[in-house]
Design a protein around this motif. Structure first.
Motif, PDB file in Angstrom:
ATOM      1  N   ARG A 103     -12.956 -17.334  -3.565  1.00 19.58           N
ATOM      2  CA  ARG A 103     -13.789 -16.383  -2.840  1.00 19.58           C
ATOM      3  C   ARG A 103     -14.475 -15.420  -3.790  1.00 19.58           C
ATOM      4  N   ALA A 104     -14.417 -15.714  -5.097  1.00 22.29           N
ATOM      5  CA  ALA A 104     -15.057 -14.804  -6.056  1.00 22.29           C
ATOM      6  C   ALA A 104     -16.550 -14.740  -5.794  1.00 22.29           C
ATOM      7  N   ARG A 105     -17.106 -13.535  -5.883  1.00 22.74           N
ATOM      8  CA  ARG A 105     -18.562 -13.336  -5.755  1.00 22.74           C
ATOM      9  C   ARG A 105     -19.074 -13.091  -7.164  1.00 22.74           C
ATOM     10  N   PRO A 147     -21.869 -17.275 -20.444  1.00 20.87           N
ATOM     11  CA  PRO A 147     -22.109 -18.552 -21.136  1.00 20.87           C
ATOM     12  C   PRO A 147     -21.846 -19.815 -20.306  1.00 20.87           C
ATOM     13  N   LEU A 148     -20.627 -20.045 -19.850  1.00 23.32           N
ATOM     14  CA  LEU A 148     -20.341 -21.345 -19.224  1.00 23.32           C
ATOM     15  C   LEU A 148     -21.141 -21.552 -17.941  1.00 23.32           C
ATOM     16  N   VAL A 149     -21.218 -20.533 -17.092  1.00 27.61           N
ATOM     17  CA  VAL A 149     -21.951 -20.731 -15.828  1.00 27.61           C
ATOM     18  C   VAL A 149     -23.464 -20.753 -16.058  1.00 27.61           C
ATOM     19  N   GLY A 150     -23.932 -19.968 -17.037  1.00 26.71           N
ATOM     20  CA  GLY A 150     -25.366 -19.979 -17.337  1.00 26.71           C
ATOM     21  C   GLY A 150     -25.781 -21.316 -17.936  1.00 26.71           C
ATOM     22  N   LEU A 151     -24.973 -21.824 -18.880  1.00 27.69           N
ATOM     23  CA  LEU A 151     -25.289 -23.120 -19.499  1.00 27.69           C
ATOM     24  C   LEU A 151     -25.202 -24.241 -18.462  1.00 27.69           C
ATOM     25  N   THR A 152     -24.194 -24.181 -17.586  1.00 28.57           N
ATOM     26  CA  THR A 152     -24.061 -25.206 -16.544  1.00 28.57           C
ATOM     27  C   THR A 152     -25.305 -25.218 -15.667  1.00 28.57           C
ATOM     28  N   SER A 153     -25.724 -24.046 -15.240  1.00 28.45           N
ATOM     29  CA  SER A 153     -26.872 -23.952 -14.330  1.00 28.45           C
ATOM     30  C   SER A 153     -28.145 -24.424 -15.024  1.00 28.45           C
ATOM     31  N   ASP A 198     -26.001 -20.632   6.045  1.00 32.29           N
ATOM     32  CA  ASP A 198     -24.549 -20.477   6.182  1.00 32.29           C
ATOM     33  C   ASP A 198     -23.937 -21.855   6.439  1.00 32.29           C
ATOM     34  N   TYR A 199     -23.216 -22.375   5.426  1.00 35.72           N
ATOM     35  CA  TYR A 199     -22.683 -23.742   5.545  1.00 35.72           C
ATOM     36  C   TYR A 199     -21.600 -23.854   6.613  1.00 35.72           C
ATOM     37  N   ARG A 200     -21.075 -22.681   7.068  1.00 32.87           N
ATOM     38  CA  ARG A 200     -20.039 -22.746   8.113  1.00 32.87           C
ATOM     39  C   ARG A 200     -20.657 -23.085   9.469  1.00 32.87           C
ATOM     40  N   ILE A 208     -29.124 -24.696  -3.364  1.00 40.08           N
ATOM     41  CA  ILE A 208     -27.932 -24.432  -4.182  1.00 40.08           C
ATOM     42  C   ILE A 208     -26.780 -24.167  -3.232  1.00 40.08           C
ATOM     43  N   HIS A 209     -25.831 -25.101  -3.205  1.00 42.97           N
ATOM     44  CA  HIS A 209     -24.690 -24.993  -2.292  1.00 42.97           C
ATOM     45  C   HIS A 209     -23.490 -24.463  -3.080  1.00 42.97           C
ATOM     46  N   GLY A 210     -22.961 -23.298  -2.639  1.00 48.36           N
ATOM     47  CA  GLY A 210     -21.932 -22.612  -3.420  1.00 48.36           C
ATOM     48  C   GLY A 210     -22.605 -21.508  -4.221  1.00 48.36           C
ATOM     49  N   ALA A 211     -23.627 -20.898  -3.591  1.00 47.59           N
ATOM     50  CA  ALA A 211     -24.533 -20.001  -4.321  1.00 47.59           C
ATOM     51  C   ALA A 211     -23.931 -18.646  -4.654  1.00 47.59           C
ATOM     52  N   SER A 212     -22.797 -18.293  -4.052  1.00 46.25           N
ATOM     53  CA  SER A 212     -22.268 -16.942  -4.267  1.00 46.25           C
ATOM     54  C   SER A 212     -21.159 -16.888  -5.309  1.00 46.25           C
ATOM     55  N   GLY A 213     -20.737 -18.046  -5.860  1.00 44.65           N
ATOM     56  CA  GLY A 213     -19.644 -18.059  -6.841  1.00 44.65           C
ATOM     57  C   GLY A 213     -20.148 -17.878  -8.260  1.00 44.65           C
ATOM     58  N   GLY A 214     -19.274 -18.219  -9.216  1.00 46.47           N
ATOM     59  CA  GLY A 214     -19.616 -18.008 -10.621  1.00 46.47           C
ATOM     60  C   GLY A 214     -20.859 -18.777 -11.037  1.00 46.47           C
ATOM     61  N   VAL A 215     -20.876 -20.082 -10.791  1.00 49.40           N
ATOM     62  CA  VAL A 215     -22.060 -20.876 -11.160  1.00 49.40           C
ATOM     63  C   VAL A 215     -23.235 -20.507 -10.263  1.00 49.40           C
ATOM     64  N   GLY A 216     -22.985 -20.435  -8.944  1.00 53.70           N
ATOM     65  CA  GLY A 216     -24.079 -20.282  -7.988  1.00 53.70           C
ATOM     66  C   GLY A 216     -24.909 -19.019  -8.194  1.00 53.70           C
ATOM     67  N   THR A 217     -24.253 -17.881  -8.449  1.00 52.65           N
ATOM     68  CA  THR A 217     -25.008 -16.625  -8.590  1.00 52.65           C
ATOM     69  C   THR A 217     -25.965 -16.678  -9.786  1.00 52.65           C
ATOM     70  N   ALA A 244     -24.144 -33.027  -9.029  1.00 48.84           N
ATOM     71  CA  ALA A 244     -22.766 -32.632  -8.704  1.00 48.84           C
ATOM     72  C   ALA A 244     -22.141 -31.935  -9.903  1.00 48.84           C
ATOM     73  N   THR A 245     -21.163 -31.063  -9.623  1.00 51.95           N
ATOM     74  CA  THR A 245     -20.467 -30.363 -10.718  1.00 51.95           C
ATOM     75  C   THR A 245     -19.075 -30.927 -10.968  1.00 51.95           C
ATOM     76  N   VAL A 246     -18.591 -31.747 -10.037  1.00 55.75           N
ATOM     77  CA  VAL A 246     -17.201 -32.197 -10.156  1.00 55.75           C
ATOM     78  C   VAL A 246     -17.178 -33.638 -10.671  1.00 55.75           C
TER      79      VAL A 246
HETATM   80  N1  LIG Z   1     -19.196 -30.098 -14.559  1.00 53.64           N
HETATM   81  C1  LIG Z   1     -19.346 -28.939 -15.190  1.00 53.64           C
HETATM   82  O1  LIG Z   1     -19.824 -28.886 -16.330  1.00 53.64           O
HETATM   83  C2  LIG Z   1     -18.924 -27.676 -14.486  1.00 53.64           C
HETATM   84  C3  LIG Z   1     -19.232 -26.440 -15.053  1.00 53.64           C
HETATM   85  C4  LIG Z   1     -18.895 -25.286 -14.359  1.00 53.64           C
HETATM   86  C5  LIG Z   1     -18.234 -25.368 -13.130  1.00 53.64           C
HETATM   87  N2  LIG Z   1     -17.927 -26.595 -12.639  1.00 53.64           N
HETATM   88  C6  LIG Z   1     -17.269 -26.720 -11.327  1.00 53.64           C
HETATM   89  O2  LIG Z   1     -18.133 -26.144 -10.369  1.00 53.64           O
HETATM   90  C7  LIG Z   1     -17.372 -25.673  -9.268  1.00 53.64           C
HETATM   91  C8  LIG Z   1     -17.814 -24.261  -8.915  1.00 53.64           C
HETATM   92  O3  LIG Z   1     -17.514 -23.390 -10.006  1.00 53.64           O
HETATM   93  P1  LIG Z   1     -17.650 -21.809  -9.803  1.00 53.64           P
HETATM   94  O4  LIG Z   1     -17.349 -21.173 -11.122  1.00 53.64           O
HETATM   95  O5  LIG Z   1     -18.919 -21.483  -9.141  1.00 53.64           O
HETATM   96  O6  LIG Z   1     -16.445 -21.548  -8.781  1.00 53.64           O
HETATM   97  P2  LIG Z   1     -16.052 -20.204  -8.000  1.00 53.64           P
HETATM   98  O7  LIG Z   1     -16.686 -19.034  -8.644  1.00 53.64           O
HETATM   99  O8  LIG Z   1     -14.577 -20.200  -7.863  1.00 53.64           O
HETATM  100  O9  LIG Z   1     -16.711 -20.424  -6.564  1.00 53.64           O
HETATM  101  C9  LIG Z   1     -16.422 -19.490  -5.589  1.00 53.64           C
HETATM  102  C10 LIG Z   1     -17.351 -19.707  -4.413  1.00 53.64           C
HETATM  103  O10 LIG Z   1     -16.969 -20.897  -3.716  1.00 53.64           O
HETATM  104  C11 LIG Z   1     -17.504 -20.767  -2.406  1.00 53.64           C
HETATM  105  N3  LIG Z   1     -16.758 -21.576  -1.445  1.00 53.64           N
HETATM  106  C12 LIG Z   1     -15.446 -21.453  -1.102  1.00 53.64           C
HETATM  107  N4  LIG Z   1     -15.128 -22.386  -0.164  1.00 53.64           N
HETATM  108  C13 LIG Z   1     -16.278 -23.096   0.092  1.00 53.64           C
HETATM  109  C14 LIG Z   1     -16.591 -24.192   0.941  1.00 53.64           C
HETATM  110  N5  LIG Z   1     -15.669 -24.768   1.738  1.00 53.64           N
HETATM  111  N6  LIG Z   1     -17.865 -24.661   0.950  1.00 53.64           N
HETATM  112  C15 LIG Z   1     -18.809 -24.098   0.162  1.00 53.64           C
HETATM  113  N7  LIG Z   1     -18.579 -23.059  -0.686  1.00 53.64           N
HETATM  114  C16 LIG Z   1     -17.314 -22.566  -0.717  1.00 53.64           C
HETATM  115  C17 LIG Z   1     -17.361 -19.298  -2.068  1.00 53.64           C
HETATM  116  O11 LIG Z   1     -18.543 -18.963  -1.365  1.00 53.64           O
HETATM  117  P3  LIG Z   1     -18.501 -18.137   0.036  1.00 53.64           P
HETATM  118  O12 LIG Z   1     -17.370 -17.133  -0.113  1.00 53.64           O
HETATM  119  O13 LIG Z   1     -19.853 -17.541   0.128  1.00 53.64           O
HETATM  120  O14 LIG Z   1     -18.205 -19.144   1.094  1.00 53.64           O
HETATM  121  C18 LIG Z   1     -17.276 -18.581  -3.425  1.00 53.64           C
HETATM  122  O15 LIG Z   1     -18.350 -17.697  -3.655  1.00 53.64           O
HETATM  123  C19 LIG Z   1     -15.909 -25.793  -9.690  1.00 53.64           C
HETATM  124  O16 LIG Z   1     -15.377 -26.978  -9.145  1.00 53.64           O
HETATM  125  C20 LIG Z   1     -15.995 -25.921 -11.198  1.00 53.64           C
HETATM  126  O17 LIG Z   1     -14.880 -26.590 -11.757  1.00 53.64           O
HETATM  127  C21 LIG Z   1     -18.250 -27.741 -13.281  1.00 53.64           C
END
Ligand SMILES: NC(=O)c1ccc[n+]([C@@H]2O[C@H](COP(=O)([O-])OP(=O)(O)OC[C@H]3O[C@@H](n4cnc5c(N)ncnc54)[C@H](OP(=O)(O)O)[C@@H]3O)[C@@H](O)[C@H]2O)c1
Length: 317
Positions: free
Chosen positions: A302-304, A125-131, A193-195, A149-158, A233-235
């Motif tokens: 580092r969550a995938r 729900p939360l990540v799907g609705l956000t996306s 690769d952002y690194r 999509i920057h941050g593509a492997s985390g909760g929102v990104g995937t 932006a998400t933040v």
């Molecule tokens: N505004 C809103 O409504 C809303 C809603 C949802 C989430 N958010 C925000 O969105 C952000 C992401 O949420 P999330 O659930 O996706 O978080 P998450 O699951 O914790 O994200 C983990 C990912 O962050 C990546 N990461 C770690 N360090 C990084 C760096 N220096 N540069 C780029 N990527 C990096 C990692 O990718 P790699 O391991 O591949 O590097 C990892 O896959 C959070 O700040 C959250 O609070 C906001």
């Protein structure tokens, strides 16, 4: 009922699982027996007291988690009767989905996609609705456009990668090299690769730049935007809101997504799941009693995909 809570801000060790009286739904709320819940970075921020602390201090002790999936136990909503499998997110700064019972407003939940287990449904729900809300509403992403999509492997990104593909976009996923295979499997057309190089220094141009991770500010990212490109932006904060305000009348615009629970959007996610366009990505599952371990893992950033909490003692489908 058993519920995860904390009575003071601090490290994950402040988290407790406590026995509480069952919650009583108010008018317009449904009572749900939770089978699984999911964590988000906001849970960590609030518990650590680093953000939202001033707003949340009067609410202590606080519950944990907004995402849930379970079975309706009490309802005055004929479209979601007792026994219905549902999923959703608590909104308006309410936490407490990591508990055996939760009260949710009608807009906050929907019938669960039939093909998903509870733990998969709780991840969405939360990540799907956000996306969906970021890409479709804030960015106005259309079929044929190019999105980064920057941050593509985390909760929102995937989930954003899959939803952008479902909307018909060409997707470039920015994440660590180790996760390139994962995001390609989810549908990314190109990977970065952002690194090696910040995505805001790429030679390509994008109609939409979705800065999920939150370290590619609009003033830098604008150089890789097309003339009418959108940066989302998400933040939330003074700078991201400032850019959004400052670019209201500009061709290239900045936006900040603020996710809100909406049943119609949960139904749209369910339809994507049914069409095979979206599947929840679950990295790890923890039992409710290991809530502190689960948050410690999420804190590594580092969550995938998603971190899910199994709330029911004997999880069933
Ligand atoms: N505004 C809103 O409504 C809303 C809603 C949802 C989430 N958010 C925000 O969105 C952000 C992401 O949420 P999330 O659930 O996706 O978080 P998450 O699951 O914790 O994200 C983990 C990912 O962050 C990546 N990461 C770690 N360090 C990084 C760096 N220096 N540069 C780029 N990527 C990096 C990692 O990718 P790699 O391991 O591949 O590097 C990892 O896959 C959070 O700040 C959250 O609070 C906001």
């Amino acid at each position: 009922m058993r519920a995860a809570r904390f009575h003071r801000f601090g490290p994950p060790s402040v988290l407790r699982v406590e026995e509480l009286p069952p919650p009583r739904p108010r008018r317009g709320e449904l009572l749900v027996r939770v089978h699984a819940a999911a964590l988000n970075p906001k849970d960590v921020l609030v518990r650590a007291g680093s953000r939202f602390a001033a707003a949340s201090r009067p609410l202590l002790p606080l519950g944990v988690a907004e995402d849930f999936a379970g079975v309706v136990e009490r309802s005055d909503d004929p479209s979601l009767p007792v026994g219905e499998r549902v999923y959703g997110m608590l909104g308006y700064f309410r936490f407490g989905a990591a508990a055996e019972l939760v009260c949710a407003k009608r807009e906050e939940l929907a019938a669960m996609p039939a093909s998903l287990d509870f733990h998969e449904a709780a991840a969405l729900p939360l990540v799907g609705l956000t996306s969906l809300q970021a890409l479709r509403d804030d960015a106005g992403l259309r079929a044929g456009q190019r999105v980064l999509i920057h941050g593509a492997s985390g909760g929102v990104g995937t989930h954003a990668v899959q939803i952008a593909k479902a909307l018909g976009a060409h997707v470039t996923a920015s994440c660590s090299r180790a996760n390139h295979a994962l995001v390609r499997e989810l549908g990314a057309d190109a990977v970065h690769d952002y690194r090696e190089r910040p995505p805001s220094e790429l030679d390509a141009r994008f109609d939409v730049f979705f800065d999920v991770y939150g370290n590619q500010p609009f003033p830098k990212a604008r150089r890789v935007l097309t003339p009418r490109g959108r940066h989302v932006a998400t933040v939330p904060g003074p700078s991201t809101f400032g850019w959004a305000f400052a670019t209201t009348l500009s061709r290239r615009r900045a936006r900040v997504v603020l996710v809100r629970p909406r049943r119609a959007d949960l139904d749209a996610l369910s339809a994507m799941v049914a069409r095979g366009q979206l599947r929840p990505v679950v990295d790890r599952r923890f039992p409710l009693d290991a809530i502190a371990e689960a948050e410690t893992y999420l804190e590594t950033k580092r969550a995938r995909g998603k971190v899910v909490i199994d709330v029911a003692t004997s999880p069933e489908r």
